[in-house]
Design a protein around this motif. Structure first.
Motif, PDB file in Angstrom:
ATOM      1  N   HIS A  38      -2.398  -5.218  21.137  1.00  0.00           N
ATOM      2  CA  HIS A  38      -2.409  -3.799  20.781  1.00  0.00           C
ATOM      3  C   HIS A  38      -3.745  -3.309  20.241  1.00  0.00           C
ATOM      4  O   HIS A  38      -3.921  -2.118  20.015  1.00  0.00           O
ATOM      5  N   ASP A  39      -4.668  -4.241  19.980  1.00  0.00           N
ATOM      6  CA  ASP A  39      -5.961  -3.898  19.398  1.00  0.00           C
ATOM      7  C   ASP A  39      -5.807  -3.215  18.040  1.00  0.00           C
ATOM      8  O   ASP A  39      -6.657  -2.439  17.621  1.00  0.00           O
ATOM      9  N   HIS A  40      -4.667  -3.448  17.400  1.00  0.00           N
ATOM     10  CA  HIS A  40      -4.371  -2.977  16.042  1.00  0.00           C
ATOM     11  C   HIS A  40      -3.815  -4.146  15.246  1.00  0.00           C
ATOM     12  O   HIS A  40      -3.311  -5.114  15.821  1.00  0.00           O
ATOM     13  N   ILE A  41      -3.882  -4.037  13.934  1.00  0.00           N
ATOM     14  CA  ILE A  41      -3.385  -5.066  13.025  1.00  0.00           C
ATOM     15  C   ILE A  41      -2.443  -4.389  12.035  1.00  0.00           C
ATOM     16  O   ILE A  41      -2.789  -3.354  11.454  1.00  0.00           O
ATOM     17  N   ILE A  42      -1.260  -4.974  11.831  1.00  0.00           N
ATOM     18  CA  ILE A  42      -0.344  -4.465  10.807  1.00  0.00           C
ATOM     19  C   ILE A  42      -0.726  -5.123   9.492  1.00  0.00           C
ATOM     20  O   ILE A  42      -0.816  -6.357   9.410  1.00  0.00           O
ATOM     21  N   THR A  43      -0.979  -4.306   8.483  1.00  0.00           N
ATOM     22  CA  THR A  43      -1.521  -4.803   7.218  1.00  0.00           C
ATOM     23  C   THR A  43      -0.754  -4.244   6.019  1.00  0.00           C
ATOM     24  O   THR A  43      -0.012  -3.267   6.136  1.00  0.00           O
ATOM     25  N   ALA A  44      -0.990  -4.879   4.882  1.00  0.00           N
ATOM     26  CA  ALA A  44      -0.502  -4.389   3.591  1.00  0.00           C
ATOM     27  C   ALA A  44      -1.706  -4.202   2.681  1.00  0.00           C
ATOM     28  O   ALA A  44      -2.714  -4.911   2.789  1.00  0.00           O
ATOM     29  N   MET A  45      -1.569  -3.280   1.769  1.00  0.00           N
ATOM     30  CA  MET A  45      -2.628  -2.937   0.829  1.00  0.00           C
ATOM     31  C   MET A  45      -2.827  -4.062  -0.190  1.00  0.00           C
ATOM     32  O   MET A  45      -1.865  -4.661  -0.667  1.00  0.00           O
ATOM     33  N   ILE A  46      -4.071  -4.331  -0.524  1.00  0.00           N
ATOM     34  CA  ILE A  46      -4.418  -5.191  -1.665  1.00  0.00           C
ATOM     35  C   ILE A  46      -5.203  -4.327  -2.628  1.00  0.00           C
ATOM     36  O   ILE A  46      -6.149  -3.646  -2.227  1.00  0.00           O
ATOM     37  N   THR A  47      -4.798  -4.337  -3.889  1.00  0.00           N
ATOM     38  CA  THR A  47      -5.408  -3.456  -4.879  1.00  0.00           C
ATOM     39  C   THR A  47      -5.478  -4.149  -6.236  1.00  0.00           C
ATOM     40  O   THR A  47      -4.736  -5.097  -6.496  1.00  0.00           O
ATOM     41  N   THR A  48      -6.332  -3.635  -7.099  1.00  0.00           N
ATOM     42  CA  THR A  48      -6.374  -4.130  -8.477  1.00  0.00           C
ATOM     43  C   THR A  48      -5.259  -3.514  -9.310  1.00  0.00           C
ATOM     44  O   THR A  48      -5.016  -3.945 -10.425  1.00  0.00           O
ATOM     45  N   ALA A  49      -4.606  -2.498  -8.781  1.00  0.00           N
ATOM     46  CA  ALA A  49      -3.512  -1.794  -9.468  1.00  0.00           C
ATOM     47  C   ALA A  49      -3.976  -1.165 -10.772  1.00  0.00           C
ATOM     48  O   ALA A  49      -3.203  -1.033 -11.721  1.00  0.00           O
ATOM     49  N   ALA A  50      -5.233  -0.744 -10.809  1.00  0.00           N
ATOM     50  CA  ALA A  50      -5.787  -0.147 -12.025  1.00  0.00           C
ATOM     51  C   ALA A  50      -5.067   1.142 -12.411  1.00  0.00           C
ATOM     52  O   ALA A  50      -4.984   1.475 -13.598  1.00  0.00           O
ATOM     53  N   ALA A  51      -4.527   1.865 -11.441  1.00  0.00           N
ATOM     54  CA  ALA A  51      -3.864   3.143 -11.717  1.00  0.00           C
ATOM     55  C   ALA A  51      -2.374   2.979 -12.016  1.00  0.00           C
ATOM     56  O   ALA A  51      -1.685   3.965 -12.232  1.00  0.00           O
ATOM     57  N   GLY A  52      -1.881   1.755 -12.020  1.00  0.00           N
ATOM     58  CA  GLY A  52      -0.464   1.527 -12.311  1.00  0.00           C
ATOM     59  C   GLY A  52       0.147   0.546 -11.343  1.00  0.00           C
ATOM     60  O   GLY A  52      -0.344   0.361 -10.225  1.00  0.00           O
ATOM     61  N   ARG A  53       1.204  -0.084 -11.792  1.00  0.00           N
ATOM     62  CA  ARG A  53       1.855  -1.122 -10.996  1.00  0.00           C
ATOM     63  C   ARG A  53       3.149  -0.608 -10.396  1.00  0.00           C
ATOM     64  O   ARG A  53       3.790   0.278 -10.940  1.00  0.00           O
ATOM     65  N   TRP A  54       3.533  -1.189  -9.274  1.00  0.00           N
ATOM     66  CA  TRP A  54       4.845  -0.981  -8.668  1.00  0.00           C
ATOM     67  C   TRP A  54       5.689  -2.205  -8.996  1.00  0.00           C
ATOM     68  O   TRP A  54       5.160  -3.324  -9.104  1.00  0.00           O
ATOM     69  N   ALA A  55       6.981  -2.024  -9.103  1.00  0.00           N
ATOM     70  CA  ALA A  55       7.876  -3.141  -9.401  1.00  0.00           C
ATOM     71  C   ALA A  55       7.774  -4.230  -8.347  1.00  0.00           C
ATOM     72  O   ALA A  55       7.943  -5.412  -8.647  1.00  0.00           O
ATOM     73  N   SER A  56       7.469  -3.877  -7.114  1.00  0.00           N
ATOM     74  CA  SER A  56       7.411  -4.848  -6.017  1.00  0.00           C
ATOM     75  C   SER A  56       6.033  -5.467  -5.806  1.00  0.00           C
ATOM     76  O   SER A  56       5.863  -6.301  -4.914  1.00  0.00           O
ATOM     77  N   ASP A  57       5.042  -5.101  -6.608  1.00  0.00           N
ATOM     78  CA  ASP A  57       3.704  -5.689  -6.465  1.00  0.00           C
ATOM     79  C   ASP A  57       3.766  -7.203  -6.632  1.00  0.00           C
ATOM     80  O   ASP A  57       4.481  -7.724  -7.497  1.00  0.00           O
ATOM     81  N   HIS A  58       3.010  -7.911  -5.808  1.00  0.00           N
ATOM     82  CA  HIS A  58       2.900  -9.369  -5.930  1.00  0.00           C
ATOM     83  C   HIS A  58       1.497  -9.710  -6.412  1.00  0.00           C
ATOM     84  O   HIS A  58       0.511  -9.424  -5.724  1.00  0.00           O
ATOM     85  N   SER A  59       1.389 -10.310  -7.584  1.00  0.00           N
ATOM     86  CA  SER A  59       0.089 -10.751  -8.090  1.00  0.00           C
ATOM     87  C   SER A  59      -0.383 -11.954  -7.292  1.00  0.00           C
ATOM     88  O   SER A  59       0.338 -12.949  -7.167  1.00  0.00           O
ATOM     89  N   VAL A  60      -1.578 -11.858  -6.752  1.00  0.00           N
ATOM     90  CA  VAL A  60      -2.143 -12.965  -5.976  1.00  0.00           C
ATOM     91  C   VAL A  60      -2.529 -14.066  -6.962  1.00  0.00           C
ATOM     92  O   VAL A  60      -3.282 -13.838  -7.908  1.00  0.00           O
ATOM     93  N   THR A  61      -1.981 -15.267  -6.741  1.00  0.00           N
ATOM     94  CA  THR A  61      -2.227 -16.370  -7.674  1.00  0.00           C
ATOM     95  C   THR A  61      -3.430 -17.220  -7.282  1.00  0.00           C
ATOM     96  O   THR A  61      -4.091 -17.779  -8.146  1.00  0.00           O
ATOM     97  N   ASP A  62      -3.720 -17.329  -5.990  1.00  0.00           N
ATOM     98  CA  ASP A  62      -4.853 -18.128  -5.532  1.00  0.00           C
ATOM     99  C   ASP A  62      -5.943 -17.186  -5.026  1.00  0.00           C
ATOM    100  O   ASP A  62      -6.098 -16.967  -3.817  1.00  0.00           O
ATOM    101  N   LEU A  63      -6.683 -16.630  -5.979  1.00  0.00           N
ATOM    102  CA  LEU A  63      -7.728 -15.660  -5.635  1.00  0.00           C
ATOM    103  C   LEU A  63      -8.823 -16.279  -4.769  1.00  0.00           C
ATOM    104  O   LEU A  63      -9.325 -15.639  -3.849  1.00  0.00           O
ATOM    105  N   ALA A  64      -9.195 -17.517  -5.043  1.00  0.00           N
ATOM    106  CA  ALA A  64     -10.275 -18.161  -4.287  1.00  0.00           C
ATOM    107  C   ALA A  64      -9.904 -18.305  -2.811  1.00  0.00           C
ATOM    108  O   ALA A  64     -10.713 -17.983  -1.936  1.00  0.00           O
TER     109      ALA A  64
END
Length: 119
Positions: A38-64
């Motif tokens: 499709h020459d497109h990619i289905i993605t999800a947002m990655i953010t620092t959540a500085a403006a607030g968190r959502w209940a469903s946010d997943h904190s990335v544990t392996d940043l490296a």
């Protein structure tokens, strides 16, 4: 370039007030066959959540492994991007993050009301 599910990429997002674009991290959710066909990619947002968190946010544990320099969350803002907006691959989600995100995505798709936004 081929991208796989769980890759972390930077994609160029436009600013509303100008013609500039800024790289932002995204998580690839679609498989390489879909992405290439499709020459497109289905993605999800990655953010620092500085403006607030959502209940469903997943904190990335392996940043490296993910190639992230500061604490971030995967937010279930899901969208497709043309492959041409991808700047580069910066990492891949680690196995514990992949397992947690896979389970969370299943929950979101089965019962979206259970993952309501909080501020």
């Amino acid at each position: 370039m081929t991208f796989e599910r769980w890759d972390v990429l930077t994609a160029l997002f436009p600013f509303v007030e100008s013609t500039r674009r800024k790289p932002r991290p995204v998580l690839v959710l679609s498989g390489s066959d879909f992405n290439d066909a499709h020459d497109h990619i289905i993605t999800a947002m990655i953010t620092t959540a500085a403006a607030g968190r959502w209940a469903s946010d997943h904190s990335v544990t392996d940043l490296a492994a993910a190639g992230l320099l500061r604490p971030c969350v995967v937010r279930w803002k899901i969208f497709s991007l043309p492959k041409g907006t991808v700047a580069r691959k910066i990492g891949t989600m680690g196995s514990s993050d992949r397992n947690a995100l896979s389970s969370a995505l299943d929950d979101v798709m089965k019962n979206p009301a259970a993952t309501t936004q909080t501020h």
